[in-house]
Write an enzyme that holds these catalytic residues in place. Structure first.
Site, PDB file in Angstrom:
ATOM      1  N   ARG A 214      20.315  54.159-129.475  1.00 47.63           N
ATOM      2  CA  ARG A 214      19.285  53.102-129.022  1.00 47.63           C
ATOM      3  C   ARG A 214      19.411  51.391-129.638  1.00 47.63           C
ATOM      4  O   ARG A 214      19.976  51.569-130.268  1.00 47.63           O
ATOM      5  CB  ARG A 214      17.854  53.741-128.493  1.00 47.63           C
ATOM      6  CG  ARG A 214      17.190  53.995-129.657  1.00 47.63           C
ATOM      7  CD  ARG A 214      15.590  54.433-129.939  1.00 47.63           C
ATOM      8  NE  ARG A 214      15.445  54.932-130.976  1.00 47.63           N
ATOM      9  CZ  ARG A 214      14.204  55.054-131.006  1.00 47.63           C
ATOM     10  NH1 ARG A 214      12.940  54.938-130.192  1.00 47.63           N
ATOM     11  NH2 ARG A 214      13.692  55.875-132.071  1.00 47.63           N
ATOM     12  N   ASN A 252      10.878  47.854-128.477  1.00 49.66           N
ATOM     13  CA  ASN A 252      10.317  48.372-129.198  1.00 49.66           C
ATOM     14  C   ASN A 252      10.582  48.817-130.956  1.00 49.66           C
ATOM     15  O   ASN A 252      11.877  48.211-131.262  1.00 49.66           O
ATOM     16  CB  ASN A 252      10.694  50.236-128.762  1.00 49.66           C
ATOM     17  CG  ASN A 252      10.249  51.304-129.927  1.00 49.66           C
ATOM     18  OD1 ASN A 252       9.112  51.321-130.222  1.00 49.66           O
ATOM     19  ND2 ASN A 252      11.516  52.047-130.971  1.00 49.66           N
ATOM     20  N   GLU A 253       9.993  48.275-131.957  1.00 53.96           N
ATOM     21  CA  GLU A 253      10.879  48.319-133.744  1.00 53.96           C
ATOM     22  C   GLU A 253      11.428  47.507-133.220  1.00 53.96           C
ATOM     23  O   GLU A 253      12.275  48.016-134.177  1.00 53.96           O
ATOM     24  CB  GLU A 253      10.752  49.386-133.593  1.00 53.96           C
ATOM     25  CG  GLU A 253       9.829  50.486-133.968  1.00 53.96           C
ATOM     26  CD  GLU A 253       9.652  52.361-134.667  1.00 53.96           C
ATOM     27  OE1 GLU A 253      10.443  51.837-134.778  1.00 53.96           O
ATOM     28  OE2 GLU A 253       9.027  52.322-134.778  1.00 53.96           O
ATOM     29  N   GLU A 401       1.871  54.411-132.258  1.00 52.73           N
ATOM     30  CA  GLU A 401       2.536  55.886-132.738  1.00 52.73           C
ATOM     31  C   GLU A 401       2.255  55.904-133.716  1.00 52.73           C
ATOM     32  O   GLU A 401       2.055  54.888-134.399  1.00 52.73           O
ATOM     33  CB  GLU A 401       4.079  55.380-132.471  1.00 52.73           C
ATOM     34  CG  GLU A 401       4.655  54.498-131.053  1.00 52.73           C
ATOM     35  CD  GLU A 401       6.284  54.626-131.717  1.00 52.73           C
ATOM     36  OE1 GLU A 401       6.983  55.111-132.276  1.00 52.73           O
ATOM     37  OE2 GLU A 401       7.065  54.311-130.955  1.00 52.73           O
ATOM     38  N   TRP A 409      12.457  62.651-138.435  1.00 57.04           N
ATOM     39  CA  TRP A 409      13.840  61.646-139.239  1.00 57.04           C
ATOM     40  C   TRP A 409      13.592  61.943-141.243  1.00 57.04           C
ATOM     41  O   TRP A 409      14.465  61.025-141.584  1.00 57.04           O
ATOM     42  CB  TRP A 409      13.636  60.317-139.126  1.00 57.04           C
ATOM     43  CG  TRP A 409      12.402  59.575-138.810  1.00 57.04           C
ATOM     44  CD1 TRP A 409      11.259  59.717-137.436  1.00 57.04           C
ATOM     45  CD2 TRP A 409      11.599  59.082-139.795  1.00 57.04           C
ATOM     46  NE1 TRP A 409      10.129  59.327-137.486  1.00 57.04           N
ATOM     47  CE2 TRP A 409      10.616  59.179-139.127  1.00 57.04           C
ATOM     48  CE3 TRP A 409      11.659  58.917-141.118  1.00 57.04           C
ATOM     49  CZ2 TRP A 409       9.065  58.450-139.899  1.00 57.04           C
ATOM     50  CZ3 TRP A 409      10.966  58.557-141.744  1.00 57.04           C
ATOM     51  CH2 TRP A 409       9.017  58.644-141.540  1.00 57.04           C
ATOM     52  N   GLU A 449      15.359  63.440-130.379  1.00 61.88           N
ATOM     53  CA  GLU A 449      14.499  63.610-131.014  1.00 61.88           C
ATOM     54  C   GLU A 449      13.397  65.271-130.990  1.00 61.88           C
ATOM     55  O   GLU A 449      12.665  65.215-130.928  1.00 61.88           O
ATOM     56  CB  GLU A 449      13.168  62.375-130.448  1.00 61.88           C
ATOM     57  CG  GLU A 449      13.754  61.230-131.403  1.00 61.88           C
ATOM     58  CD  GLU A 449      13.032  59.972-131.187  1.00 61.88           C
ATOM     59  OE1 GLU A 449      13.144  59.148-129.931  1.00 61.88           O
ATOM     60  OE2 GLU A 449      12.479  59.341-132.300  1.00 61.88           O
ATOM     61  N   TYR A 451      13.412  67.489-131.758  1.00 64.08           N
ATOM     62  CA  TYR A 451      12.648  68.058-133.036  1.00 64.08           C
ATOM     63  C   TYR A 451      10.873  67.764-133.648  1.00 64.08           C
ATOM     64  O   TYR A 451      10.538  68.110-135.053  1.00 64.08           O
ATOM     65  CB  TYR A 451      13.168  68.489-134.969  1.00 64.08           C
ATOM     66  CG  TYR A 451      13.676  69.853-134.064  1.00 64.08           C
ATOM     67  CD1 TYR A 451      13.185  71.432-135.136  1.00 64.08           C
ATOM     68  CD2 TYR A 451      15.150  69.579-134.060  1.00 64.08           C
ATOM     69  CE1 TYR A 451      14.162  72.067-135.349  1.00 64.08           C
ATOM     70  CE2 TYR A 451      15.934  70.695-134.146  1.00 64.08           C
ATOM     71  CZ  TYR A 451      15.524  72.409-134.374  1.00 64.08           C
ATOM     72  OH  TYR A 451      16.812  73.437-134.741  1.00 64.08           O
ATOM     73  N   HIS A 452      11.039  66.582-133.101  1.00 62.22           N
ATOM     74  CA  HIS A 452       9.745  65.951-133.423  1.00 62.22           C
ATOM     75  C   HIS A 452       8.804  66.386-132.960  1.00 62.22           C
ATOM     76  O   HIS A 452       8.228  66.598-132.041  1.00 62.22           O
ATOM     77  CB  HIS A 452       9.988  64.013-132.573  1.00 62.22           C
ATOM     78  CG  HIS A 452       9.114  63.086-133.202  1.00 62.22           C
ATOM     79  ND1 HIS A 452       7.189  62.482-133.521  1.00 62.22           N
ATOM     80  CD2 HIS A 452       9.661  61.649-134.033  1.00 62.22           C
ATOM     81  CE1 HIS A 452       7.223  62.023-134.156  1.00 62.22           C
ATOM     82  NE2 HIS A 452       7.907  61.702-134.650  1.00 62.22           N
TER      83      HIS A 452
HETATM   84  C1  GLA Z   1      10.108  54.961-134.019  1.00 63.71           C
HETATM   85  C2  GLA Z   1       9.717  55.116-132.646  1.00 63.71           C
HETATM   86  C3  GLA Z   1      10.371  56.072-131.355  1.00 63.71           C
HETATM   87  C4  GLA Z   1       9.966  57.351-132.556  1.00 63.71           C
HETATM   88  C5  GLA Z   1       9.616  57.724-133.453  1.00 63.71           C
HETATM   89  C6  GLA Z   1       9.711  58.713-133.900  1.00 63.71           C
HETATM   90  O1  GLA Z   1       8.030  54.651-134.330  1.00 63.71           O
HETATM   91  O2  GLA Z   1       9.438  53.681-132.039  1.00 63.71           O
HETATM   92  O3  GLA Z   1      10.378  55.602-130.592  1.00 63.71           O
HETATM   93  O4  GLA Z   1      11.649  57.431-132.621  1.00 63.71           O
HETATM   94  O5  GLA Z   1       9.835  56.635-133.873  1.00 63.71           O
HETATM   95  O6  GLA Z   1       8.945  58.808-135.085  1.00 63.71           O
END
Ligand code: GLA
Ligand code: GLA
Length: 766
Positions: A214, A252-253, A401, A409, A449, A451-452
């Site tokens: 992404r 996002n971020e 979040e 990660w 992701e 395993y999250h």
């Molecule tokens: C970030 C992203 C999310 C996800 C989380 C996983 O915060 O915004 O999309 O990838 O990490 O910890």
């Protein structure tokens, strides 16, 4: 169950869920919501589809509401019986009512929201009701939806498919769940970047980003921005007046940047606009040094790396670029949406790629993603990050979040202990969060992701943590009334400046000199002793604070210096930490010794600074301890006939520092300025803090508590609520200064709080 692709699916879905919805604890909204859904359906389709079996069979538009109003299920049954056959009548009534203002829905929204990131596009629609049912049972009242779903929302260039999202939003409403829509611009679809490769980012090493991850889109590309604007606009047109959509998250971020030639040109143009002439730029950057003098704007390299002036400007340019990138979407959304819907973006705490004060300026709300990663909650540091985020807009914020147990990660993705997720959730609320949302609800069956941590497993049933989260949700509901309209309030502000962090990080001089660590050394004792403190930008209004602490205000622009002087003259206590007042706004050395233009006010100055490879003894009015990492040799100087007093002096060390002042303080009318020239250890910092508190006549919010118990206070009109969190693994007892009501439990009035390990208590004092 049905794959819902028919035009009337929305209505069908809505009515299908009525039985469950009637059991929902928050049902009043159901009626209005269904009206709204109905209206939208009518708007799109121009009439009720006679083929919709649910409508003709069991249309209960309004019946839940009436049942609730009457408070009797018998009433409801009678009404349903009566209205069932009268589809046209109901439709007419619905149309009539649909013209009523729908804002009452928002009024019912719980004050404190539990949420989850939900990705309906990753699942067949037949699964949605089950997920939402499980969310509802966990008291989840908000889902963030849509971010990363671009390839679903715009499967081909200019062809938009938002119906599925509309259905997801409508279905969520059936379960008492509001929606925050994320714009999907952190995940451009493959068709886009394939057809327009110029929209791809260029990495710093010159490689082009590729599809498959992404953030491959370039935030500086005009074409990419236009695609982003268009998808945001489409979403806003569709959902901007949807009462169940309460807000927007842009992208996002933020952080990924592009080092392509076009961006480089933009940087040069940005510099030209800022400096006007190359002469000015060359002068401020002292480009005579190493023959850097520029005779044409196109010669200027793009940071980071190199000249400190250039480095700081590059960070500001990144900030400006991301702000523009964001602004385009903010505009598109605002133009088509109800002001009731907030706009935010999810930030990453102390991440310093850009100035968050600038980016949050035009947002309604700041939010952040609170991840522990490996290990366990560092309560002080995490609390400090909450306060940082609250300070972005100087108001309550969201945790958009946070990890349901573990991440995927970190070096070791250990789970948080049982009770630790709840401990974190309540810490966030104490610090001013109005929502805590878990990432994520359920893992996609494939993707990076897998395993999250999640709240339901791959099999779609709850994982062990689900119950703990459900407890949090229940408690949020219980505490909502007490916490509604409340925020943390503090007498003390800590100043946090991106310019200063960038400047120090660019030339740390001691590799261990971490500006955030320095801030923490001030934050920790003051937060623990006063139980409330703000972290704000140097540009924030300061008059209301009784003390302002600037741990390392390395870059001291003239206007900030002027405001600090005014603050002290008006009776405030300004405390400066090491490395303060060294640089001007161009990251050039000030021509006065530190703290620059504040030297006269201080009645003293820095004679010399030393990076330390060994600790240096320090002693004086605050007791004895050591300086580490950094020590400045200070000198008191006469100013207006009175010099600063020396509070601490260095002991024997490198000869230069021996016996020299380490801390100066000077009274200025009713105000005071204190300069701390060293990074003080964990003995001296609390002692210094005690001195500051005593001098300022400051009081802790609640009073003394056992170590490891965190106290937060939120106040509002006629309300005072304390959130106590036991961050230890042993039971703790807190004696209260006066009787208070236990909000989460029996509502009993108590004079002490007994906190189990990792326990939480919410107490209403007023
Ligand atoms: C970030 C992203 C999310 C996800 C989380 C996983 O915060 O915004 O999309 O990838 O990490 O910890
Ligand atoms: C080298 C260089 C100098 C200067 C010093 C700094 O010796 O020749 O220009 O950079 O390092 O230590």
């Amino acid at each position: 169950m049905r794959p819902q692709r028919t035009p009337n699916a929305q209505i069908c879905t809505i009515t299908h869920k009525n039985a469950q919805f009637a059991r929902s604890t928050s049902a009043g909204r159901g009626f209005l919501w269904r009206l709204h859904s109905y209206r939208r359906f009518r708007e799109r389709k121009g009439g009720v589809d006679a083929e919709c079996p649910a409508i003709s069979r069991r249309s209960s538009l309004g019946s839940d509401w009436l049942a609730r109003a009457a408070g009797r299920s018998a009433w409801r049954r009678t009404l349903e019986y009566l209205v069932m056959p009268h589809k046209q009548l109901i439709a007419g009534l619905a149309l009539l009512c649909a013209t009523l203002p729908l804002t009452s829905l928002a009024a019912e929204r719980p004050a404190i929201l539990l949420g989850a990131a939900w990705y309906p596009e990753q699942w067949p629609e037949s699964r949605w009701p089950e997920d939402l049912k499980l969310m509802e049972a966990a008291h989840i009242h908000v889902v963030r939806v849509g971010e990363f779903a671009w390839s679903r929302l715009e499967p081909h260039e200019g062809q938009f498919d938002l119906d599925w999202l509309d259905r997801a939003v409508a279905l969520a409403a059936q379960h008492g769940i509001w929606v925050v829509l994320g714009t999907p611009t952190a995940a451009p679809p493959a068709w886009l970047t394939q057809k327009y490769p110029d929209t791809l980012r260029t990495e710093q090493d010159g490689r082009k980003a590729k599809h498959g991850n992404r953030q491959q889109g370039s935030p500086t590309s005009a074409r990419y921005r236009e695609f982003c604007r268009r998808i945001a606009e489409q979403m806003a047109r569709r959902f901007g007046r949807n009462p169940n959509v309460i807000g927007w998250q842009i992208d996002n971020e933020y952080g990924a940047f592009s080092w392509d030639d076009e961006t480089h040109r933009q940087f040069q143009d940005w510099l030209r606009q800022k400096y006007g002439t190359l002469d000015a730029l060359n002068r401020h950057w002292t480009t005579e040094y190493w023959s850097q003098t520029y005779t044409d704007w196109s010669q200027i390299p793009m940071g980071p790396g190199g000249n400190p002036g250039l480095n700081l400007e590059f960070k500001r340019f990144v900030t400006a670029s991301l702000r523009d990138f964001q602004h385009i979407q903010v505009q598109a959304i605002r133009a088509a949406s109800d002001p009731r819907q907030f706009i935010t973006s999810n930030f990453m705490g102390w991440y310093d790629a850009f100035d968050h004060y600038v980016l949050t300026e035009e947002l309604d709300l700041a939010s952040w993603d609170d991840y522990v990663g490996s290990g366990h909650l560092d309560a002080v540091r995490n609390g400090m990050t909450h306060d940082l985020t609250r300070g972005f807009k100087r108001k309550n914020f969201w945790v958009m979040e946070t990890q349901p147990g573990s991440v995927n990660w970190a070096t070791v993705n250990n789970a948080l202990d049982r009770g630790e997720v709840r401990e974190m959730a309540w810490q966030a609320i104490g610090h001013g969060a109005d929502a805590v949302s878990y990432w994520q609800w359920r893992s996609a069956l494939n993707g990076q992701e897998e395993y999250h941590g999640t709240l339901v497993g791959a099999d779609g049933t709850p994982v062990p943590l689900y119950d703990e989260v459900a407890q949090i949700g229940r408690e949020f509901e219980q505490a909502g009334e007490a916490l509604a309209g409340t925020s943390p309030v503090a007498d003390v502000a800590i100043l946090h400046s991106y310019d200063s962090r960038w400047a120090i990080n660019g030339q740390r001089h001691n590799q261990n000199f971490d500006p955030v660590g320095l801030l923490l050394s001030y934050y920790k004792p003051i937060r623990e002793m006063l139980q409330q403190v703000d972290i704000v930008s140097p540009d924030a209004p300061l008059a209301a604070y009784r003390m302002v602490i600037a741990p390392g205000l390395n870059v001291l622009p003239d206007d900030v210096s002027q405001r600090l002087i005014e603050y002290v003259n008006a009776g405030g206590h300004l405390v400066l930490g090491p490395r303060s007042g060294m640089k001007d706004t161009y990251n050039a050395l000030q021509t006065a010794r530190q703290p620059g233009s504040l030297v006269p006010l201080l009645g003293g100055r820095v004679e010399q600074y030393y990076a330390l490879n060994e600790e240096v003894p320090v002693s004086g009015a605050w007791g004895s301890g050591t300086a580490r990492l950094w020590a400045e040799q200070l000198q008191a100087q006469s100013h207006d006939g009175d010099a600063a007093e020396v509070l601490l002096t260095y002991g024997e060390s490198n000869g230069w520092l021996d016996g020299q002042p380490a801390v100066l303080s000077r009274k200025v009318g009713k105000g005071r300025i204190t300069y701390i020239g060293a990074w003080l250890d964990d003995t001296l910092m609390p002692a210094a803090t005690q001195w500051m508190i005593r001098l300022g006549g400051l009081q802790p919010a609640l009073g003394p508590v056992p170590e490891g118990v965190e106290v937060s206070r939120r106040v509002g009109a006629g309300k005072e609520v304390f959130v106590l969190v036991n961050h230890t693994k042993t039971a703790q007892r807190v004696t209260l200064p006066r009787p208070m009501r236990r909000v989460l439990h029996d509502d009993a009035t108590v004079s002490a709080a007994d906190l189990p390990p990792r326990g939480v208590e919410v107490l209403r004092a007023k």
